[in-house]
Design an enzyme around this catalytic site. Structure first.
Site, PDB file in Angstrom:
ATOM      1  N   TYR A  88       0.863  -1.192   0.000  1.00  0.00           N
ATOM      2  CA  TYR A  88       0.000   0.000   0.000  1.00  0.00           C
ATOM      3  C   TYR A  88       0.895   1.237   0.000  1.00  0.00           C
ATOM      4  O   TYR A  88       1.927   1.258   0.678  1.00  0.00           O
ATOM      5  CB  TYR A  88      -0.918   0.000   1.229  1.00  0.00           C
ATOM      6  CG  TYR A  88      -1.980  -1.086   1.171  1.00  0.00           C
ATOM      7  CD1 TYR A  88      -1.637  -2.410   1.429  1.00  0.00           C
ATOM      8  CD2 TYR A  88      -3.291  -0.800   0.829  1.00  0.00           C
ATOM      9  CE1 TYR A  88      -2.597  -3.417   1.362  1.00  0.00           C
ATOM     10  CE2 TYR A  88      -4.260  -1.801   0.763  1.00  0.00           C
ATOM     11  CZ  TYR A  88      -3.902  -3.103   1.028  1.00  0.00           C
ATOM     12  OH  TYR A  88      -4.853  -4.095   0.954  1.00  0.00           O
ATOM     13  N   GLU A  89       0.483   2.258  -0.751  1.00  0.00           N
ATOM     14  CA  GLU A  89       1.390   3.392  -0.958  1.00  0.00           C
ATOM     15  C   GLU A  89       1.707   4.163   0.319  1.00  0.00           C
ATOM     16  O   GLU A  89       2.656   4.947   0.346  1.00  0.00           O
ATOM     17  CB  GLU A  89       0.881   4.329  -2.056  1.00  0.00           C
ATOM     18  CG  GLU A  89      -0.320   5.144  -1.683  1.00  0.00           C
ATOM     19  CD  GLU A  89      -0.812   6.030  -2.830  1.00  0.00           C
ATOM     20  OE1 GLU A  89      -0.318   5.908  -3.949  1.00  0.00           O
ATOM     21  OE2 GLU A  89      -1.705   6.836  -2.570  1.00  0.00           O
ATOM     22  N   ALA A  90       0.945   3.946   1.373  1.00  0.00           N
ATOM     23  CA  ALA A  90       1.291   4.571   2.655  1.00  0.00           C
ATOM     24  C   ALA A  90       2.579   3.979   3.229  1.00  0.00           C
ATOM     25  O   ALA A  90       3.101   4.476   4.220  1.00  0.00           O
ATOM     26  CB  ALA A  90       0.141   4.408   3.644  1.00  0.00           C
TER      27      ALA A  90
END
Lengths: 256, 298
Positions: free
Chosen positions: A49-51
């Site tokens: 996930y890009e977080a």
């Protein structure tokens, strides 16, 4: 069997993932597709996930891209700089899922604005986020979006993310490492790039027609000589989606 | 040397009108309490920078504190549009500067490293490059290929919320740590808010978890629940009801004003806000501890 167009797209998107793929997951429908794949044919899928979360195994439906359930039990959590540099730019991501307000004839995506003047947008959209880099550098990308004319214009108002640019060879000229959007999943069927990078209809879902796809596409849509049919959605897939992944139907009921 | 102070004193001392403020976080540890304090103190003409501006930037803009936003994705996370910032941009009432996530974070990485700029590979999506003159190209002196460059971002003030810090500002963070470390090193001043103030020995018991060293910190403020309605990993959950409610509140100026009057101007500090909210039980999370690590006694 009854299912929503969202369920149809999610199931078909899930089937595109291979066991062992490292996939950059977006929240919402792509998240459901990836989690469905992981619970069916791709148990070794690694969800990023890009977080900054790697190898997430969410125990509840994540309600944002940075939901705490993504962290608990994950393989690793890193900074945003690391996720974009070491993972994406370096070439360690197999699959990216993308969406956007507009997808054009060559698979370019607009998630920035509606209108022709950047400084005076008619409608201001959220912007690129990670989409610009995912489209460029993931080994392969898939786009999920309902098949509607306004979503598939001939040309995007703004090119947030590169598809095949203005046609074949564009990506190579810019030295992009990824293959680009090799498949577009809609609620009518599939579109894939032809040899010039132009999206053409290559498959239909059960009960859908090429005419429906043409009517809902903003350019003269080419149809593959051998048009495939997708496998029907199974009860097993729907059961996982409805009972385990999105029991209150937050993303399954929406049109996308 | 202790840097402990009240949040209102830290904001009064370190946040000035016209500053570039970066209130950090990627949906996690969002420093809402500090944002509310800035609103209460009536700062003006701030430039608000963050990769992912969210509700607190909507609130700062609604309160008239900001004249510019620098961002790469503006949205109400998991819900939809960031209505107030978006509307200000659409109406031409606010300046903005836009990047992709990687562009924005690379700016911070450059700022944190003391470099003037950093390169990134091309993405071939050139419309943003055309729209933002600060995104440039240079020729890689080794391969001869063109790469994209973005300039360092060195905010006047970084505001970072952390799970625990000691009184000198040595800080432990865990969970999603989007850009907190980078912005702390990039900024000229750093205000920390912390769920807990712990003894230095707690920090020293797990030095790999220290992302921010006290000697780059200007102020440490003990502000439990400062991240609500976002969350602090292991301390409390995200208040999704509020994110959904904000969609409605932010769609009508009268409702927005009513919200600010009641929940920002109408309370003295975060403690009063948290008591008034009454969601202590609802947002509680069950414990899930990591396996201990053995640093060894040498």
């Amino acid at each position: 069997m009854e299912y929503s167009s969202a369920e149809l797209m999610i199931v078909n998107a899930a089937r595109l993932l291979k066991d062992g793929d490292v996939v950059f997951v977006g929240v919402g429908q792509p998240n459901l597709a990836c989690n469905l794949a992981k619970r069916t044919h791709a148990p070794n899928l690694v969800m990023i996930y890009e977080a900054g979360v790697i190898g997430a195994e969410p125990q509840r439906l994540p309600l944002s891209i940075g939901d705490p359930t993504l962290v608990s039990g994950a393989l690793s959590v890193v900074s945003m700089y690391d996720i974009f540099a070491n993972y994406l730019q370096r070439g360690n991501v197999d699959v990216g899922f993308l969406g956007g307000a507009q997808i054009d004839r060559f698979g370019n995506i607009n998630a920035t604005l509606v209108g022709t003047d950047y400084v005076h947008p008619k409608v201001r959209l959220p912007g690129s986020g990670g989409a610009q880099e995912i489209a460029a550098w993931a080994n392969r990308c898939y786009i999920m979006t309902p098949h509607q004319k306004r979503r598939f214009p001939e040309k995007c108002d703004f090119r947030t993310s590169a598809g095949y640019l203005d046609g074949a060879g564009g990506r190579e000229k810019a030295s992009l490492r990824g293959k680009g959007p090799i498949g577009v999943v809609t609620d009518i069927g599939f579109m894939e790039p032809d040899e010039n990078g132009e999206l053409m209809l290559t498959a239909l879902h059960p009960g859908k027609t090429a005419e429906m796809a043409k009517e809902n596409t903003g350019w003269p849509l080419k149809v593959a000589a051998e048009l495939r049919s997708t496998e029907p959605v199974t009860e097993h897939e729907l059961k996982i989606l409805r009972e385990e992944l999105d029991p209150t139907g937050i993303y399954l009921k929406s049109a996308g | 040397m202790t840097k402990l102070m009240l949040l209102k004193d830290a904001v009064a001392q370190f946040v000035k009108d016209g500053d570039c403020v970066y209130a950090a976080g990627f949906t996690h540890l969002i420093p809402f309490a500090a944002g509310h304090e800035i609103i209460r103190q009536g700062r003006k003409n701030l430039t608000l920078a963050r990769a992912t501006p969210d509700l607190i930037y909507d609130q700062l803009v609604a309160a008239g504190c900001a004249s510019k936003v620098i961002f790469s994705y503006m949205g109400n996370p998991g819900v939809g549009s960031l209505r107030i910032v978006r509307s200000a941009i659409e109406k031409g009432q606010m300046e903005w500067e836009e990047y992709s996530h990687f562009g924005m974070i690379t700016r911070l990485q450059a700022g944190a490293s003391g470099l003037p700029f950093l390169p990134m590979n091309q993405t071939a999506a050139t419309d943003l490059e055309a729209a933002n003159p600060l995104i440039k190209r240079v020729t890689d002196p080794y391969s001869g290929r063109e790469v994209i460059t973005v300039p360092a971002l060195n905010p006047d003030v970084a505001i970072v919320h952390v799970q625990r810090a000691d009184k000198e500002g040595n800080a432990h963070l865990w969970g999603i740590v989007g850009e907190q470390k980078e912005v702390a090193f990039a900024a000229k001043k750093v205000i920390l808010t912390a769920e807990e103030i712990v003894d230095e020995s707690v920090i020293r018991s797990d030095p790999n978890r220290t992302m921010i060293p006290g000697f780059i910190v200007s102020a440490v403020c003990h502000v439990p629940h400062a991240a609500h309605p976002s969350y602090a990993q292991g301390y409390y959950d995200r208040d999704n009801e509020f994110y959904l409610a904000w969609d409605k509140i932010s769609s009508e100026p009268a409702l927005t004003k009513q919200y600010l009057d009641e929940w920002v101007y109408g309370v003295a500090d975060r403690e009063e806000y948290w008591q008034k909210l009454g969601k202590q039980e609802q947002l509680k999370v069950p414990e899930m501890l990591s396996a201990p690590v053995n640093y060894g006694k040498y």
